[in-house]
Write an enzyme that holds these catalytic residues in place. Structure first.
Site: not given
Ligand code: R5P
Length: 315
Positions: A97, A130, A193, A220
């Site tokens: 956030q 993040h 995405k 990721d």
């Molecule tokens: C998004 O921008 C992040 O890099 C992750 O891909 C995301 O936080 C993953 O969240 P979830 O497992 O709920 O899709």
């Protein structure tokens, strides 16, 4: 390193133990528990007067309790005359956030940054924030380490450059994935995405790159609900890849993430130990790799006032 002390709360004691043992030290004895009404109670049991103290505590589930423990440990250290207090936050929760995406919502990442500074931290050490720009929410030094070298090492030599493709699950993560693809000498594919702002569901719009008959490695920063990974794995399978693996820094595994991942085309997931490994997530398709050495080396460099960026020569 006589004047270096490390304390920890309940969010990541195993990682803290690993860090101190790599530094040839012991944890400074600290009680972090609760009063009977649920308020967090902290008592540092040894003197910290004049010491450089590193507080190891992820802001990870149970996230509000972890945050409160962190703030109260810092406050206790400040009032006990520590010379320098570094918040070592392997997983910095509330980071997603980081801006107002609609009206009448908070910027929680900024508020949390204010709380940490106000409590008395002189610096922050974390890995894979993040959003890198959260560093600017602080007016104290922030070292934002990279988890990708540790993750890439965990699969190096297991997949040959000819058979693998590194996949970024979104455009924002392409830089991180490119670093892994360069280290592993593999091509890069990028997924576009979209996340529904109402229900959080992930929709894959496009895949750029060749994955047919390849072993795909999705890179990721966070696995939360697992929605991103499973949607990306679906399109990779539909485009003919032979195997899907994922390497991610922070494994939250919220809600029914484990079940969704297990029933998806994902064959294995590797995460680091920035978030405590729960017994409940002993699934055999999940592997752990440690950031303990990385944090220990960085703490040593900060304490000795040596460069941290030289830990990542190809940034
Ligand atoms: C998004 O921008 C992040 O890099 C992750 O891909 C995301 O936080 C993953 O969240 P979830 O497992 O709920 O899709």
């Amino acid at each position: 390193m006589d004047n270096l002390k490390i304390i920890t709360g309940n969010s990541n004691p195993d990682l803290a133990e690993e860090i101190v043992s790599k530094l040839g030290k012991e944890l400074t004895q600290t009680t972090v528990d609760q009063f009977s009404d649920g308020e967090v109670h902290v008592h540092v049991q040894e003197t910290v007067r004049g010491a450089s103290v590193f507080v190891v505590q992820s802001v990870a589930p149970p996230i509000n309790k972890s945050l409160m423990e962190l703030l109260l440990m810092i406050d206790a250290l400040k009032r006990a005359s520590a010379k320098q207090i570094a918040a070592v936050i392997p997983y910095y929760g509330y980071a997603r956030q980081d801006r107002k995406q609609t009206g009448r919502v908070p910027i929680s990442a900024k508020l949390v940054a204010n709380l940490i500074s106000t409590a008395g931290a002189d610096r922050l050490l974390t890995v894979d924030l993040h959003a890198g720009q959260i560093q600017g929410f602080f007016d104290i030094p922030v070292d934002n380490l990279r988890g990708d070298p540790v993750l890439a090492e965990s699969i190096e030599n297991k997949i040959s450059p000819e058979e693998g493709v590194v996949v970024s699950p979104d455009v924002g993560g392409a830089k991180r994935a490119r670093k892994v693809s360069q280290k592993l000498n593999m091509p890069l594919a990028i997924v576009e995405k979209k996340r529904d702002s109402e229900n959080g569901n992930v929709e894959v719009l496009n895949l750029i790159g060749e994955v047919d008959c390849k072993r795909c490695i999705i890179v990721d920063d966070i696995i939360s609900t697992g929605g991103t990974l499973t949607e990306v794995a679906d399109i990779l399978k539909r485009r003919g890849c032979s195997r899907v693996e994922a390497i991610c820094t922070h494994g939250i595994f919220a809600d029914d993430a484990l079940e969704s991942i297990e029933s998806s085309p994902i064959d294995s997931v590797t995460v680091t130990n920035t978030i405590k490994r729960e017994k409940a997530i002993e699934a055999d398709f999940i592997n752990y790799t440690s950031v303990g050495k990385l944090f220990a080396e960085t703490i040593k460099r900060i304490y000795k006032e040596k460069s941290v960026s030289t830990l990542f020569p190809h940034s």
